[in-house]
Write a protein that holds these residues in place. Sequence first.
Motif, PDB file in Angstrom:
ATOM      1  N   THR A   1       9.912  -5.978 116.152  1.00 47.00           N
ATOM      2  CA  THR A   1      10.906  -5.186 115.431  1.00 47.00           C
ATOM      3  C   THR A   1      10.237  -4.495 114.242  1.00 47.00           C
ATOM      4  O   THR A   1       9.199  -4.947 113.753  1.00 47.00           O
ATOM      5  N   VAL A   2      10.845  -3.429 113.799  1.00 51.63           N
ATOM      6  CA  VAL A   2      10.305  -2.669 112.669  1.00 51.63           C
ATOM      7  C   VAL A   2      10.623  -3.406 111.374  1.00 51.63           C
ATOM      8  O   VAL A   2      11.790  -3.650 111.062  1.00 51.63           O
ATOM      9  N   GLN A   3       9.585  -3.790 110.641  1.00 49.45           N
ATOM     10  CA  GLN A   3       9.769  -4.502 109.381  1.00 49.45           C
ATOM     11  C   GLN A   3      10.015  -3.550 108.211  1.00 49.45           C
ATOM     12  O   GLN A   3      10.691  -3.899 107.249  1.00 49.45           O
ATOM     13  N   ASN A   4       9.446  -2.361 108.293  1.00 51.36           N
ATOM     14  CA  ASN A   4       9.590  -1.363 107.228  1.00 51.36           C
ATOM     15  C   ASN A   4       9.902  -0.018 107.871  1.00 51.36           C
ATOM     16  O   ASN A   4       9.038   0.590 108.505  1.00 51.36           O
ATOM     17  N   SER A   5      11.122   0.452 107.709  1.00 48.91           N
ATOM     18  CA  SER A   5      11.562   1.681 108.370  1.00 48.91           C
ATOM     19  C   SER A   5      10.892   2.921 107.802  1.00 48.91           C
ATOM     20  O   SER A   5      10.978   3.995 108.408  1.00 48.91           O
ATOM     21  N   THR A   6      10.251   2.809 106.650  1.00 46.32           N
ATOM     22  CA  THR A   6       9.552   3.952 106.069  1.00 46.32           C
ATOM     23  C   THR A   6       8.089   4.025 106.490  1.00 46.32           C
ATOM     24  O   THR A   6       7.405   4.994 106.150  1.00 46.32           O
ATOM     25  N   ASP A   7       7.619   3.021 107.225  1.00 45.83           N
ATOM     26  CA  ASP A   7       6.233   2.995 107.682  1.00 45.83           C
ATOM     27  C   ASP A   7       6.133   3.766 108.999  1.00 45.83           C
ATOM     28  O   ASP A   7       6.698   3.360 110.019  1.00 45.83           O
ATOM     29  N   ILE A   8       5.415   4.882 108.988  1.00 46.89           N
ATOM     30  CA  ILE A   8       5.318   5.730 110.174  1.00 46.89           C
ATOM     31  C   ILE A   8       4.643   4.997 111.322  1.00 46.89           C
ATOM     32  O   ILE A   8       5.023   5.156 112.492  1.00 46.89           O
TER      33      ILE A   8
END
Length: 308
Positions: free
Chosen positions: A165-172
């Motif tokens: 799952t994506v831990q940081n939505s701002t990390d491209i």
Amino acid sequence: MGRYVARRLLQMIPVFIGTTLLIFLMIRGLPGDPIRALWGDKIPDPSQLAALRHQFGLDKPLWQQYLDYMGGLFKGDFGVTVAGRPVSEQMSQAFPVTIRLTIMAMIFEMVIGLALGVWTGMRRGGAADSFVLVLTLLVISTPVFVLGYIFRQVFATWLGWVTPTVQNSTDIAQLVLPAIVLGSLSLAYVARLSRTTVAENQRADYMRTAMAKGLPRRRIVVNHLLRNSLIPVVTFLGTDFGALMGGAVVTEGIFNIQGVGGALYQALIRREGTTMVGIVTILVLIYLAMSLIIDLLYAVLDPRIRYA
């Protein structure tokens, strides 16, 4: 050109009003009371219930609620949730994530889809053409949520290349796999559409004339074949931008991305009509803007198209 743009902008006004009105009525017609849900299983005080409904304007007729909403919308006010949080603040956090994800998916489908389409279109009937046709048909036939779980199982669980799952939505970097999943279906359509147009235009008279003049193959493909084949592809890509943003609900749910999909889903669960109407209103504006941009791009791709 200026008069054409002005006319198109005027035509967007009734479309925008009609679309937002329809969405507003549909969301207001959903079962459930968001004010009553604040008390959970407890019995609310009727006076407090009436006061909150009056505060949020839910005791007014639907037509008056819509006029109040549109009046606030033209002032940049999308309203507040039942919890008292401004909807614009919530959207300012969700939309940048979804836009970033959508742009990555668009780049993926444009680069890979066009490359496959041009490559197979110029080799129509060969083994590579048949393989790409079967592969794209398989992708089209697979639901997005199935494709998402397959990609997550393979690349996250088995290979360990990414986190499940994506831990940081701002990390491209963490959005690469969700973007591939989101853009896979559109990639298949772009590849098949560009393949068909390239194969058709390759047999056109202007192509035979260009080859008879002895022009370099690269110039023929780029300046003549590809440019004339891009019009239907650009039409699809323009409408697909809004579709990807609206269809990111499933992908964002699979990879736990805190974007528009998650915000829309939570608003639907809590029956927060103001949030849902605000999000869908922005999506409608994006659709209308992309439609205008596509029409203007036609004249850039094909000099024969002119807007008086």
